[in-house]
Write an enzyme that holds these catalytic residues in place. Structure first.
Site, PDB file in Angstrom:
ATOM      1  N   LYS A 139     -20.160  -8.921 -16.513  1.00  0.00           N
ATOM      2  CA  LYS A 139     -21.171  -9.974 -16.481  1.00  0.00           C
ATOM      3  C   LYS A 139     -22.517  -9.381 -16.912  1.00  0.00           C
ATOM      4  O   LYS A 139     -22.844  -8.258 -16.555  1.00  0.00           O
ATOM      5  CB  LYS A 139     -21.295 -10.550 -15.070  1.00  0.00           C
ATOM      6  CG  LYS A 139     -20.067 -11.302 -14.580  1.00  0.00           C
ATOM      7  CD  LYS A 139     -20.299 -11.820 -13.164  1.00  0.00           C
ATOM      8  CE  LYS A 139     -19.043 -12.482 -12.599  1.00  0.00           C
ATOM      9  NZ  LYS A 139     -18.701 -13.726 -13.263  1.00  0.00           N
ATOM     10  N   ARG A 146      -7.842 -16.576 -11.125  1.00  0.00           N
ATOM     11  CA  ARG A 146      -6.502 -17.155 -11.268  1.00  0.00           C
ATOM     12  C   ARG A 146      -5.430 -16.076 -11.139  1.00  0.00           C
ATOM     13  O   ARG A 146      -4.340 -16.337 -10.638  1.00  0.00           O
ATOM     14  CB  ARG A 146      -6.406 -17.930 -12.581  1.00  0.00           C
ATOM     15  CG  ARG A 146      -6.541 -17.122 -13.840  1.00  0.00           C
ATOM     16  CD  ARG A 146      -6.993 -17.973 -15.025  1.00  0.00           C
ATOM     17  NE  ARG A 146      -8.391 -18.358 -14.882  1.00  0.00           N
ATOM     18  CZ  ARG A 146      -8.996 -19.236 -15.682  1.00  0.00           C
ATOM     19  NH1 ARG A 146      -8.339 -19.815 -16.664  1.00  0.00           N
ATOM     20  NH2 ARG A 146     -10.262 -19.544 -15.479  1.00  0.00           N
TER      21      ARG A 146
END
Length: 510
Positions: free
Chosen positions: A281, A356
């Site tokens: 990030k 996920r």
């Protein structure tokens, strides 16, 4: 563990008299004049007088010297205008602001006056929860100073004792205890609530609870074998014990299993810190990302509510998928081809789509387990996509698979959320949301995420979980809840969604 103690008839009391000298201030939720909501007997005329003097009392929280209430202090917290598009959140916000103002004024023994309001059937419960929320102190502050910020709390709604209202208060206390646990985990910093620390905290929280069992898998080799996608996310963190992945399973069983009619299976994303991994990030986007464990926190909180309220018709299995997505020489990287628990090969395309992966193998395991359970419904709860926040702001996105949709489940969950002051939006998973996850290269069954997709990102994430979890053609109800926009980001405290909605829908309340 520094506990916030809420116990009926010990430090929380149901009161029938706003002049009881045991309190040092009264908080009144003020409804719009046109709603004609009855006011407590002793202060109705006083309110009429000050409203005539200053119309601002209907716009902002005010504090008045009033001889007709306990402690001589009356805190008036208005709902503001209530229109056809408002829901119970106006009551929650008014109660929370009123309690906050009372604490700021120095009240340590506040008395909250709530009124029954026909427009909001669960208004009394929501109001009490709003006030209790204002009393929350983050865990790491409590551990330094375990003193409660109140001594005694009174709740007034009726002039006479009422058994029905006592149930409302008991529900509020149980729900708030569940939300405290959730906020503590979700809001704890990346070290205080590292995976190993979460396990310790949860064990301590359920230490004396007989209707909840706990199982912990923390052996990296076993996790690699049984949860290979979770293991990949955790690789760079495995050399530090407290950051290693854990799979924490909680199971609530009522005292009489013969009365069980439904089985709820909840899988929560518990990424204690998400650097983005090798796809790191940037631009300061890591700040606040320790809230990425809010889904797992909510799973623990829901089971906490069940352990207290003891719903006889439910069996609940909760899985907290705990890991840290770190950067390091052993980071998993894009282009890796992994084999999931389901046997499907999955190509990594973006290591920042780790959520996920953290849940995928647990979803498959639970889909197999569901075959042996009575009337099962599987949930995944996760701060999964920024897209959900872009679409729905501070509301949760609820996505049913074909089986859950046939029961109109997400719409019913939305109604429960509306009644309890939690915003839920229904989002539909379509065939393209499953198809977009199909692999592009030879040998790939699935891709982690299609980086070329221009929209429907929160729906395609649900589609991935459906496919990798073996739920595409299976007649098992499944709902994915993306709480990325609703879980709460600093400087706000965690919201503990969707505990209230789930408890209401599944009749956990007394």
């Amino acid at each position: 563990m520094a506990e916030i103690k809420f116990k009926l008839y010990e430090n929380i009391f149901i009161e029938t008299n706003v002049q009881n000298p045991d309190y040092d201030g009264v908080i009144l939720i003020l409804y719009p004049e046109e709603k004609n909501v009855p006011k407590p007997r002793h202060i109705g005329s006083f309110l009429d007088k000050i409203a005539a003097i200053d119309k601002h009392v209907h716009k902002a929280v005010t504090l008045w010297n009033c001889d007709y209430v306990s402690g001589g202090r009356l805190i008036i917290s208005p709902t503001g205008k209530i229109g056809p598009y408002n829901d119970a959140r106006v009551l929650r916000d008014a109660a929370k602001k009123g309690m906050t103002r009372a604490l700021e004024a120095g009240c340590r023994k506040p008395l909250l006056a709530v009124q029954n309001f026909v427009d909001f059937p669960e208004g009394e419960l929501v109001s009490i929860l709003g006030a209790l929320e204002a009393l929350y102190t983050p865990l790491q502050i409590r551990e330094r100073d375990p003193t409660n910020n109140f001594i005694r709390l009174g709740i007034h709604a009726h002039e006479k004792a009422d058994e029905k209202f006592e149930k409302v208060v008991r529900n509020a206390i149980a729900l708030e205890k569940a939300r405290i646990l959730t906020r503590d985990i979700a809001g704890g910093d990346p070290e205080r609530m590292a995976p190993g620390k979460i396990v310790e905290y949860v064990k301590d929280s359920f230490r004396d609870v007989s209707n909840v069992s706990i199982n912990v898998m923390d052996d990296p080799k076993k996790i690699q074998k049984e949860y290979p996608l979770l293991a990949a996310v955790s690789r760079a963190a495995n050399h530090i014990d407290r950051h290693r992945a854990r799979v924490l399973t909680l199971e609530y069983k009522p005292s009489d299993l013969a009365r069980v009619t439904d089985t709820l299976i909840l899988v929560g994303k518990g990424v204690t810190y998400d650097t983005g991994g090798a796809d790191v990030k940037i631009s300061g986007r890591m700040a606040g990302i320790s809230r990425d464990k809010s889904g797992a926190a909510a799973v623990a909180g829901f089971i906490k509510a069940c352990s207290i309220l003891k719903p006889p018709h439910l069996k609940v299995i909760g899985v907290l998928c705990l890991c840290r997505n770190s950067i390091g020489e052993d980071s998993y990287v894009a282009d890796e081809l992994l084999v999931s628990r389901s046997g499907k090969t999955v190509r990594v395309t973006n290591t920042d789509a780790e959520g996920r992966f953290a849940m995928a193998d647990s979803v498959f395991k639970m889909s197999e387990l569901a075959d042996k359970e009575l009337n099962p419904h599987i949930y995944t709860i996760a701060t999964l996509t920024g897209h959900a926040k872009l679409c729905y702001g501070s509301h949760s996105a609820a996505m049913d698979n074909h089986s859950a949709r046939s029961m109109n489940h997400a719409t019913r969950l939305q109604l429960s959320g509306t009644l309890l002051g939690e915003g839920v939006e229904v989002s539909v998973v379509r065939s393209e949301d499953l198809a977009v996850n199909v692999g592009k290269c030879k040998g790939d069954d699935l891709i982690q995420v299609d980086m070329e997709a221009k929209g429907r990102n929160h729906q395609l994430a649900a589609g991935f979980l459906i496919k990798v979890g073996g739920l595409e053609d299976k007649n098992v109800r499944y709902t994915h809840l993306d709480i990325a926009g609703s879980a709460g980001m600093p400087p706000e405290e965690p919201t503990a969604v969707p505990i209230l909605s789930l408890c209401h829908l599944h009749k956990v309340l007394l």
